[in-house]
Design an enzyme around this catalytic site. Structure first.
Site, mmCIF file in Angstrom:
data_model
loop_
_atom_site.group_PDB
_atom_site.id
_atom_site.type_symbol
_atom_site.label_atom_id
_atom_site.label_comp_id
_atom_site.label_asym_id
_atom_site.label_seq_id
_atom_site.Cartn_x
_atom_site.Cartn_y
_atom_site.Cartn_z
ATOM 1 N N SER A 1 0.763 -1.193 -0.009
ATOM 2 C CA SER A 1 -0.005 0.033 0.044
ATOM 3 C C SER A 1 1.018 1.230 -0.078
ATOM 4 C CB SER A 1 -0.837 -0.162 1.091
ATOM 5 O OG SER A 1 -0.501 -0.053 2.596
ATOM 6 N N HIS B 1 -5.404 -3.764 -2.141
ATOM 7 C CA HIS B 1 -5.263 -3.018 -3.087
ATOM 8 C C HIS B 1 -5.558 -3.408 -4.407
ATOM 9 C CE1 HIS B 1 -4.578 0.414 -0.667
ATOM 10 N NE2 HIS B 1 -4.077 -0.244 0.183
ATOM 11 N N LYS C 1 -11.945 -0.281 -1.464
ATOM 12 C CA LYS C 1 -10.963 0.511 -2.058
ATOM 13 C C LYS C 1 -11.212 0.594 -3.541
ATOM 14 C CE LYS C 1 -7.240 -0.092 1.162
ATOM 15 N NZ LYS C 1 -8.116 -0.080 2.298
#
Ligand code: PMP
Length: 392
Positions: free
Chosen positions: A181, A209, A240
Site C-alpha cells: 500500500s 489494493h 478501495k
C-alpha cells in the site's frame, strides 16, 4: 490536569515539534476526482477509489433500495439476527469472482485481518512477514502471539533462510500484501508459492489494493500471475477499488466454516448495514460488466508513472496505480504537499510511523476517472514545486 491528560498533551507537543502530528479535516463533497475541503475544490490524487465507484449512480441506487427494503441497521451480529439475506448473494458473488468454493464477509479489511489471523494462528506458529505489510496484518499477528519473523521487503533469499531455520514441529504462515500500500509494488507471489510448497507453509494474502485492480476483471494478485494454489488464503476489501466498505476472505468451504466459528471480529460485532452489502454486490457485478474501467485505470497509471520517472523522481519500484514519490524528510514532504494544495491538488505526505524514518513520501493514487488534463496539471506542478524545494 490528570497525569494521563498531561501525557496526552506532552505527546501531542512532541509529535507537533517533529512535524508528525496528525489532524482531521472534513470533506464536504462526494468522493470524485475533485473533492471539497473547507470550501476549497481540490483535485484528488489521494483516494483508494481506484475505479471511481464511490459515487457511481448504480451503487447509490443499490444502497437506497436496500435501505428502503431492509432499513439502515442490522440490529445484531451475523450469528444472531443480523445476517441479512444480501450477505448470501454477496458471498456467492465473491466466491465465483475469486474462483473458490466460499467467501465470508467481515465488517472491514482491518477487522477481517485481525479476526482471521487470530483464528488461524497461535503462539506455536511461526509467521513470516514482509516488512512493508499493512499495519492490520501486523496487529493480527501480534495479537495472536505467534513467533514473528520479519523479512526485508520482497527479499526471497532472506525468507528462504528464515523458513529453513524453523523447527519442523511448528506450522508456518507467510503473510504478504498483494499490492503493497505504500510502495505500490506487487508481491512475488509465484516465488512465495514455491517456498510455501518447499517448506510446507500457507500464504495469507492481503489483496486489499489488488481487488478490482490487478488481473483479469480485477480478480487480484493470484489472477495477475495466473496461479492456482491451495496454499493461498485470500482476503480483500470493498473499501478501495470497489468504492464501498467491508472486507472478505475467500477459500475452501472448510476454511469458511472454521472462520465463521472462530473469528471473533465476525462473531462479536454487529453485522454490516444492508445498504453497505448491497453496494458491494453492485460493485462486484459492475466491474465484471465494465472491464474498460480497469483498462482506463492502467492507462492513466502508465501515463503518470512515465512522466514522473522522466522527471527523475524515485517511485519506489511502483508497478500499480499507487505511485509514491520518495522525498526523504517528513518536513520536506509536508511542505511539498502544502504547495500542491496551494495549486489546487491534494496529494498527501506519508510520514513515519506509516513509513520508515527518512522515507517520507508523497503518495499519489490514480483513478480510472482522472482525465488526461488533470494528470497533466499534476505533472507540471510536481516539476515546478520539486525544483523550487530542491528535491528534483
Ligand atoms: N489491508 C491493506 C493492505 C490496506 O491498505 C488496508 C486499508 N488501508 C486494509 C487492509 C484495511 O482495510 P479497510 O480500510 O477496509 O479496513
Amino acid at each position: 490536569m490528570s497525569s494521563w491528560e498531561s501525557q496526552f498533551q506532552e505527546e501531542s507537543e512532541r509529535l507537533q515539534a517533529q512535524g508528525l502530528l496528525r489532524t482531521l479535516f472534513a470533506v464536504d463533497s462526494e468522493q470524485d476526482t475533485t473533492i471539497t475541503i473547507s470550501g476549497k475544490r481540490l483535485l484528488s490524487f489521494c483516494s483508494n477509489n481506484y475505479l471511481g465507484l464511490a459515487n457511481h449512480p448504480l451503487l447509490k441506487q443499490a444502497a437506497i433500495s436496500a435501505i428502503e427494503k431492509f432499513g439502515v441497521g442490522a440490529g445484531a451480529s451475523r450469528l444472531v439476527s443480523g445476517n441479512c439475506s444480501l450477505y448470501e448473494t454477496l458471498e456467492n458473488e465473491i466466491a465465483t469472482f475469486k474462483g473458490v468454493e466460499k467467501a465470508l464477509v467481515f465488517n472491514s479489511g482491518y477487522t477481517a485481518n485481525v479476526g482471521i489471523l487470530n483464528a488461524l494462528i497461535g503462539e506455536d506458529d511461526w509467521v513470516y512477514f514482509d516488512r512493508l505489510n499493512h499495519a492490520s496484518l501486523f496487529d493480527g499477528v501480534k495479537m495472536a502471539g505467534s513467533r514473528l519473523r520479519v523479512y526485508r521487503h520482497k527479499d526471497m533469499d532472506q525468507l528462504k533462510k528464515l523458513l529453513s531455520e524453523r523447527p519442523s514441529l511448528h506450522r508456518a504462515m507467510i503473510v504478504t500484501d498483494g499490492v503493497f500500500s505504500m510502495d505500490g509494488d506487487i508481491a512475488a507471489l509465484p516465488d512465495l508459492v514455491l517456498l510455501a510448497n518447499q517448506y510446507d507453509a500457507i500464504i495469507y494474502l492481503d489483496d486489499a489494493h489488488a481487488t478490482g485492480v490487478l488481473g483479469e476483471n480485477g480478480k487480484g494478485t493470484r489472477a495477475h500471475f495466473d496461479l492456482q494454489s491451495d496454499r493461498i488464503i485470500e482476503m480483500g476489501t470493498f473499501s478501495k477499488a470497489l468504492g464501498g466498505f467491508g472486507g472478505f476472505v475467500a477459500g475452501s468451504e472448510r476454511l469458511i466454516s472454521y472462520l465463521m466459528n472462530k473469528a471473533k471480529s465476525l462473531i462479536y460485532t454487529t453485522a454490516l448495514p444492508p445498504s453497505v452489502i448491497a453496494t458491494a454486490i453492485a460493485a462486484i457485478q459492475l466491474i465484471q460488466k465494465e472491464p474498460s474501467r480497469i483498462m482506463r485505470l492502467w492507462d492513466n497509471t502508465a501515463t503518470l508513472r512515465e512522466a514522473i520517472i522522466a522527471m527523475g523522481y524515485d517511485t519506489c519500484g511502483s508497478e500499480t496505480p499507487i505511485i509514491p514519490i520518495l522525498i526523504g524528510e517528513a518536513d520536506v514532504a509536508m511542505a511539498f504537499s502544502k504547495r500542491l494544495i496551494a495549486c489546487g491538488i491534494y496529494v498527501p505526505a506519508i510520514r513515519p510511523p506509516t513509513v520508515p524514518k527518512g522515507k517520507s513520501r508523497l503518495r499519489i493514487t490514480l483513478m480510472a476517472t482522472h482525465t488526461k488534463e488533470q494528470i497533466a496539471l499534476l505533472t507540471s506542478s510536481l516539476k515546478e514545486i520539486g525544483s523550487d524545494l530542491g528535491v528534483l
